[in-house]
Design an enzyme around this catalytic site. Sequence first.
Site, PDB file in Angstrom:
ATOM      1  N   LYS A  81      -4.200 -56.697  11.836  1.00 48.84           N
ATOM      2  CA  LYS A  81      -2.818 -56.923  12.287  1.00 48.84           C
ATOM      3  C   LYS A  81      -2.064 -55.600  12.194  1.00 48.84           C
ATOM      4  O   LYS A  81      -2.153 -54.894  11.170  1.00 48.84           O
ATOM      5  CB  LYS A  81      -2.159 -57.962  11.384  1.00 48.84           C
ATOM      6  CG  LYS A  81      -0.719 -58.329  11.797  1.00 48.84           C
ATOM      7  CD  LYS A  81      -0.173 -59.456  10.917  1.00 48.84           C
ATOM      8  CE  LYS A  81       1.151 -59.990  11.455  1.00 48.84           C
ATOM      9  NZ  LYS A  81       1.625 -61.166  10.719  1.00 48.84           N
ATOM     10  N   SER A 156       3.172 -65.189  13.373  1.00 48.14           N
ATOM     11  CA  SER A 156       3.307 -63.885  13.993  1.00 48.14           C
ATOM     12  C   SER A 156       1.961 -63.174  14.193  1.00 48.14           C
ATOM     13  O   SER A 156       1.912 -62.188  14.942  1.00 48.14           O
ATOM     14  CB  SER A 156       4.216 -62.993  13.147  1.00 48.14           C
ATOM     15  OG  SER A 156       3.657 -62.773  11.879  1.00 48.14           O
ATOM     16  N   SER A 180       2.469 -67.421   9.211  1.00 46.03           N
ATOM     17  CA  SER A 180       1.990 -66.533  10.266  1.00 46.03           C
ATOM     18  C   SER A 180       0.494 -66.330  10.382  1.00 46.03           C
ATOM     19  O   SER A 180       0.055 -65.632  11.294  1.00 46.03           O
ATOM     20  CB  SER A 180       2.659 -65.165  10.126  1.00 46.03           C
ATOM     21  OG  SER A 180       4.023 -65.292  10.458  1.00 46.03           O
TER      22      SER A 180
END
Lengths: 499, 95
Positions: A81, A156, A180
Site C-alpha cells: 500500500k 482505503s 480499510s
Amino acid sequence: MSALIKLSTSEMRAGLLRGDFSAVDLTRAHLERISETNKQFNSLITVSEQYAISRAKLADAELAGKKESSPALTGIPIAIKDAIVTSGIETTAASKILKGFHSPYSATVIKKLESSGAIIVGKANLDEFAMGSTNENSAFGSVRNPWNPDFVPGGSSGGSAVAVSLGQSPISLGSDTGGSIRLPASFTGIVGIKPTYGRVSRYGLIAYASSLDQIGTFGRSVMDAAITLGAIAGYDEAHDSTSVNEPVPDYAAILRAAKDKPLSGIRVGVPKEYFVAGLDQSVEDTVHFSMKKLVSLGAQLKEISLPHTEFALATYYIVALAEAASNLSRYDGVRYGHRSKVNTTLQDMYGHTREEGFGEEVKRRIMLGTYVLSAGYYDAYYLKAQKVRRLISDDFRNAFEKDCDLIVAPVSPFPPFRLGEKIDSPLQMYLADIFTVTANLAGIPGISVPIKMSDSGLPIGVQLLGRAFDEARLLIAAQALEQEVNFDSTAMTKKYGKA
Amino acid sequence: MANLTDDDVKHIARLSALHLEPSAIPAVKKDLVDILNYVEQLNKVPTEGVEPLSHVHGAVNAFRDDVLQDSLSIEEAGKNSADFTRQGFRVPRII
C-alpha cells in the site's frame, strides 16, 4: 497470462525449491500480469520493475544456496500500500502533496519483508492518506473491482486488495484504521487481516490516526495472509512506542497443525446490535450462512450484547479526524512534498500548499478534526469521544471475558456498489464503516473471509473478531470456515488476460 | 443541532492552515454541519467517572536507553525539499 499467478505462496515456494521455475520467472510472470491489467483496474500507482528483477536475481542465488532453509517468502512477489514508505521506490499516499517523494528510510515492515526475501513489485493505490472506503479518493484515479469494473473495490486499501484478487501479486500489505483492509477484502473476494493494535510496527506507515492505524495483510487464502502477517509482526522497540512486546506465534505452523473440527468448544458471539434494520438482505444472508457453517464445524453460537455499538461510528469520526488533523499538519511544503508557488509569507505558502496538494475529502477531515480539538470544543468532542471509546472497548472485553471466544459480524451493511454512487455524500460513505470501526476502537484483531456472491454478482465476506493478541485462534477459525465454504478467491486471476 | 457561521468556517480553515476561497465556504459549511450533527449523538452517552482511552492496551511511557544512534545525514534530510541549503530549509518571510 502465466499460470503461475494463480498459485498460493506455498505452491510458489514448492515450485521454486523444485526448480520448476526461477524467482526471476515468477517475478516476470507477475510483472506481465500487471502490464496487462493495471491500466484498466489502476491498482498500482508505481510498478517497481527494475527493483523487482534485481531482487529476484538475489532470491534465485539465495534459493540455490540455502534451499529449504531460505527465508519463507524468498522470491514471492508482494504489493505494498502506497502509505508505507520504501526508500528505493516513490511513496505518494495517493496524494498530489507527496508526488515525487522518495523517503530517506524504509518502514520496519519493509525491512522485515526484505529479510524474508519477498519481492516488491509495486506500490498499491489507496484513498488519499487512507481516508475513504471505496478507493475513489485517490489523486491517481479510482481503482476498479475485478468482479465488475463498474463497481468499487472498497477502500482505503483498494489497490492492495485488487492486486491480489487479479493476481498482480499473491500477497499484499494494506493498513486498517476503520476497516480499510477488511472492507476491500470483502468487496474483492479475498482474505484480509487487521492485527491487534501494537502487533505490527507502525514505523514507516504514513500516519492517519495513530491510536487506530495498523498495517495488515491480504492473501487469496487465510494461510497466505497469515504467512505474510508472521513475516511483518513483532515488537519494534527502537522505532514504535505504541508497539507491544508480545511474542509472535508461528501462524503458518499453527494453521498446518489445525485439527479436524477445530471449533469444538469455541463460543462464537453474535452481537444483536449488528443485526438492525437497514442491513442489506444479501449481507444478512451471508452472515447467517456463515453462522451455520461455524456450527457445523463444532462452534457454539451465543447471542451477545455490545451496548455502545450505535455510538461507534460517531466516536471513530471524532477520534480519527482529530488525530488526522494533527498528523497531517506536517505537510507544509517546507521539508518535502509539493510547495506552492505562492510565497508572499510563510503562512500564505502553508495555506496554498495544503489547499493545492490535498484532495477534498482530506481537507474536509482536517477541518473537522481541527474543529473538535479547538479551544472551547476539545472537552465536548474529543475528550467525550475518548470516554465513549473506553465504553466501547469495555463492551468487547466483557463479551470476551464472560460470553465468547470469537465474534462473527458483517463487514459492511451493503454489498459492493457502483463507482460514483456514494461519493457526493460524505456521511453516506462513512456509514460503510459501521461494523468495522469497532475493532479499531477496541484495538482487537479482525479478519474478513470471502463467503458468497451478492445478487449483483459481487463477493460478500464475513468478519471474525478475536481477543487482543489472539490472532492464532482467529486464523484457525477463519481457515476452517474458508475450507468449509470453498469460495474461489483465484477466480479473477484467470480473467482479463491477453491471449 | 450544530451551527456554523461563515466566520467559524474561516477560523477553522485558518487553524488548519488551509487556504479557503470564499466561494468554497458554503459547501464546506454544509459538509461540516452534517457531520457535526451526526456526531452530536455522543451527548446521549453517560460518561461520568469514565476514564478517557488513548492507548487501547494501556501502554504508557515507552522508553529506550539514552544511547546515541545513527540518524539521517544532512543530504538525506534535505533531498526532498523544494529549497534546501546546508543552512536549512529556505522559506518565505514570516512577517
